[in-house]
Design a protein around this motif. Structure first.
Motif, PDB file in Angstrom:
ATOM      1  N   VAL A  47       2.266   8.575   1.587  1.00 11.81           N
ATOM      2  CA  VAL A  47       1.360   8.403   2.715  1.00 11.81           C
ATOM      3  C   VAL A  47      -0.026   8.835   2.254  1.00 11.81           C
ATOM      4  O   VAL A  47      -0.205   9.934   1.731  1.00 11.81           O
ATOM      5  N   VAL A  48      -0.988   7.933   2.414  1.00 12.22           N
ATOM      6  CA  VAL A  48      -2.388   8.251   2.145  1.00 12.22           C
ATOM      7  C   VAL A  48      -3.150   8.109   3.453  1.00 12.22           C
ATOM      8  O   VAL A  48      -2.587   7.695   4.463  1.00 12.22           O
ATOM      9  N   ASP A  49      -4.413   8.450   3.454  1.00 12.18           N
ATOM     10  CA  ASP A  49      -5.190   8.454   4.689  1.00 12.18           C
ATOM     11  C   ASP A  49      -5.270   7.069   5.343  1.00 12.18           C
ATOM     12  O   ASP A  49      -5.304   6.963   6.561  1.00 12.18           O
ATOM     13  N   GLU A  50      -5.269   6.002   4.532  1.00  9.67           N
ATOM     14  CA  GLU A  50      -5.436   4.653   5.077  1.00  9.67           C
ATOM     15  C   GLU A  50      -4.126   3.943   5.396  1.00  9.67           C
ATOM     16  O   GLU A  50      -4.135   2.861   5.972  1.00  9.67           O
ATOM     17  N   GLY A  51      -2.979   4.498   4.944  1.00  7.83           N
ATOM     18  CA  GLY A  51      -1.714   3.823   5.192  1.00  7.83           C
ATOM     19  C   GLY A  51      -0.591   4.366   4.326  1.00  7.83           C
ATOM     20  O   GLY A  51      -0.599   5.535   3.942  1.00  7.83           O
ATOM     21  N   VAL A  52       0.362   3.491   3.982  1.00  6.48           N
ATOM     22  CA  VAL A  52       1.554   3.885   3.232  1.00  6.48           C
ATOM     23  C   VAL A  52       1.680   3.016   1.985  1.00  6.48           C
ATOM     24  O   VAL A  52       1.532   1.790   2.057  1.00  6.48           O
ATOM     25  N   ILE A  53       1.966   3.660   0.855  1.00  2.00           N
ATOM     26  CA  ILE A  53       2.270   2.959  -0.390  1.00  2.00           C
ATOM     27  C   ILE A  53       3.782   2.954  -0.536  1.00  2.00           C
ATOM     28  O   ILE A  53       4.416   4.004  -0.469  1.00  2.00           O
TER      29      ILE A  53
ATOM     30  N   GLY B 243       6.448   1.155  -3.262  1.00  2.00           N
ATOM     31  CA  GLY B 243       6.599   0.286  -4.420  1.00  2.00           C
ATOM     32  C   GLY B 243       5.251  -0.258  -4.834  1.00  2.00           C
ATOM     33  O   GLY B 243       4.301   0.493  -5.019  1.00  2.00           O
ATOM     34  N   SER B 244       5.138  -1.575  -4.955  1.00  2.00           N
ATOM     35  CA  SER B 244       3.851  -2.172  -5.316  1.00  2.00           C
ATOM     36  C   SER B 244       3.139  -2.748  -4.094  1.00  2.00           C
ATOM     37  O   SER B 244       2.328  -3.652  -4.207  1.00  2.00           O
ATOM     38  N   ARG B 245       3.456  -2.200  -2.925  1.00  3.79           N
ATOM     39  CA  ARG B 245       2.819  -2.654  -1.684  1.00  3.79           C
ATOM     40  C   ARG B 245       2.049  -1.508  -1.035  1.00  3.79           C
ATOM     41  O   ARG B 245       2.487  -0.360  -1.062  1.00  3.79           O
ATOM     42  N   PHE B 246       0.919  -1.849  -0.435  1.00  7.10           N
ATOM     43  CA  PHE B 246       0.189  -0.910   0.406  1.00  7.10           C
ATOM     44  C   PHE B 246       0.123  -1.519   1.792  1.00  7.10           C
ATOM     45  O   PHE B 246      -0.273  -2.676   1.962  1.00  7.10           O
ATOM     46  N   ILE B 247       0.519  -0.724   2.796  1.00  8.86           N
ATOM     47  CA  ILE B 247       0.493  -1.199   4.172  1.00  8.86           C
ATOM     48  C   ILE B 247      -0.463  -0.312   4.966  1.00  8.86           C
ATOM     49  O   ILE B 247      -0.203   0.880   5.142  1.00  8.86           O
ATOM     50  N   PRO B 248      -1.581  -0.869   5.442  1.00  8.08           N
ATOM     51  CA  PRO B 248      -2.494  -0.071   6.262  1.00  8.08           C
ATOM     52  C   PRO B 248      -1.896   0.212   7.634  1.00  8.08           C
ATOM     53  O   PRO B 248      -1.013  -0.509   8.107  1.00  8.08           O
ATOM     54  N   TRP B 249      -2.392   1.266   8.276  1.00  3.31           N
ATOM     55  CA  TRP B 249      -1.846   1.679   9.578  1.00  3.31           C
ATOM     56  C   TRP B 249      -1.879   0.550  10.602  1.00  3.31           C
ATOM     57  O   TRP B 249      -0.932   0.368  11.372  1.00  3.31           O
ATOM     58  N   GLU B 250      -2.952  -0.228  10.611  1.00  7.01           N
ATOM     59  CA  GLU B 250      -3.086  -1.260  11.651  1.00  7.01           C
ATOM     60  C   GLU B 250      -2.081  -2.400  11.488  1.00  7.01           C
ATOM     61  O   GLU B 250      -1.853  -3.161  12.423  1.00  7.01           O
ATOM     62  N   LYS B 251      -1.451  -2.535  10.329  1.00  4.83           N
ATOM     63  CA  LYS B 251      -0.438  -3.580  10.120  1.00  4.83           C
ATOM     64  C   LYS B 251       0.956  -3.129  10.553  1.00  4.83           C
ATOM     65  O   LYS B 251       1.881  -3.944  10.622  1.00  4.83           O
TER      66      LYS B 251
END
Length: 196
Positions: free
Chosen positions: A109-115, A117-125
């Motif tokens: 979990v980072v400030d902008e969303g979740v990593i 594997g090789s995906r990053f998902i921002p909170w708004e998604k």
């Protein structure tokens, strides 16, 4: 038809590379969770193995393998384009590239969303999340003693797909749910949390 297949393949390559660059960029940001060795031991993408810390040094092997697969596919694609006859040999290797995201053993979990594997998902998604107990009826039951009966699968739903991780400690479960509730509620008031 040949041009269409080449364009679709090129679009996939560009998309997956963009997602990888996005993950690499986010790995440089401040990690909210996991930050301690206890949290790392209690968090898994797969039942048999705990996640690795999201840093370049711990993901070096995955990065090298991913880069090798990309380079190999790119060379085959270019050779195929330069040849006079349409063979599409690169399509045979494309599934290996699509599933190469599993090389990265990251859930953070980072400030902008979740990593994941090789995906990053921002909170708004993120649309919803649920905690599923890992009991005898769960697909992960029986893989690892630590996962059985006291573990939970956290499933985060996005628009058309989902990401998941396995949590094996109550403290980490509480922390993660608090973070998800705070971050997702902040972005969207219609969060749905199901605890099954």
């Amino acid at each position: 038809m040949e041009i269409l297949i080449n364009l679709v393949f090129l679009a996939f390559i560009i998309y997956y590379n963009y997602k990888l660059i996005q993950v690499l960029w986010k790995m440089k940001k401040q990690i909210i969770l996991p930050t301690t060795s206890e949290e790392l031991k209690s968090l898994r993408r797969y039942p048999q193995k705990t996640v690795d810390f999201p840093s370049y040094s711990t993901q070096k092997t995955a990065l090298i393998m991913y880069a090798f697969i990309l380079l190999f596919l790119s060379i085959i694609f270019i050779v195929d384009l330069l040849s006079n006859e349409f063979q599409s040999i690169y399509l045979v290797f494309f599934p290996a590239y699509i599933y190469s995201h599993q090389l990265f053993n990251i859930f953070a979990v980072v400030d902008e969303g979740v990593i994941s594997g090789s995906r990053f998902i921002p909170w708004e998604k993120m649309k919803s999340f649920q905690l599923i107990p890992i009991d005898i009826n769960h697909k992960y039951y029986g893989f690892e003693k630590e996962v059985n009966n006291n573990g939970f699968e956290l499933k985060i739903k996005t628009g058309i797909s989902s990401i998941s991780c396995i949590i094996t400690s109550e403290e980490l479960k509480i922390n993660l749910v608090q973070i998800l509730n705070k971050k997702i509620h902040h972005q969207s008031g219609d969060l749905k949390w199901r605890n099954e």
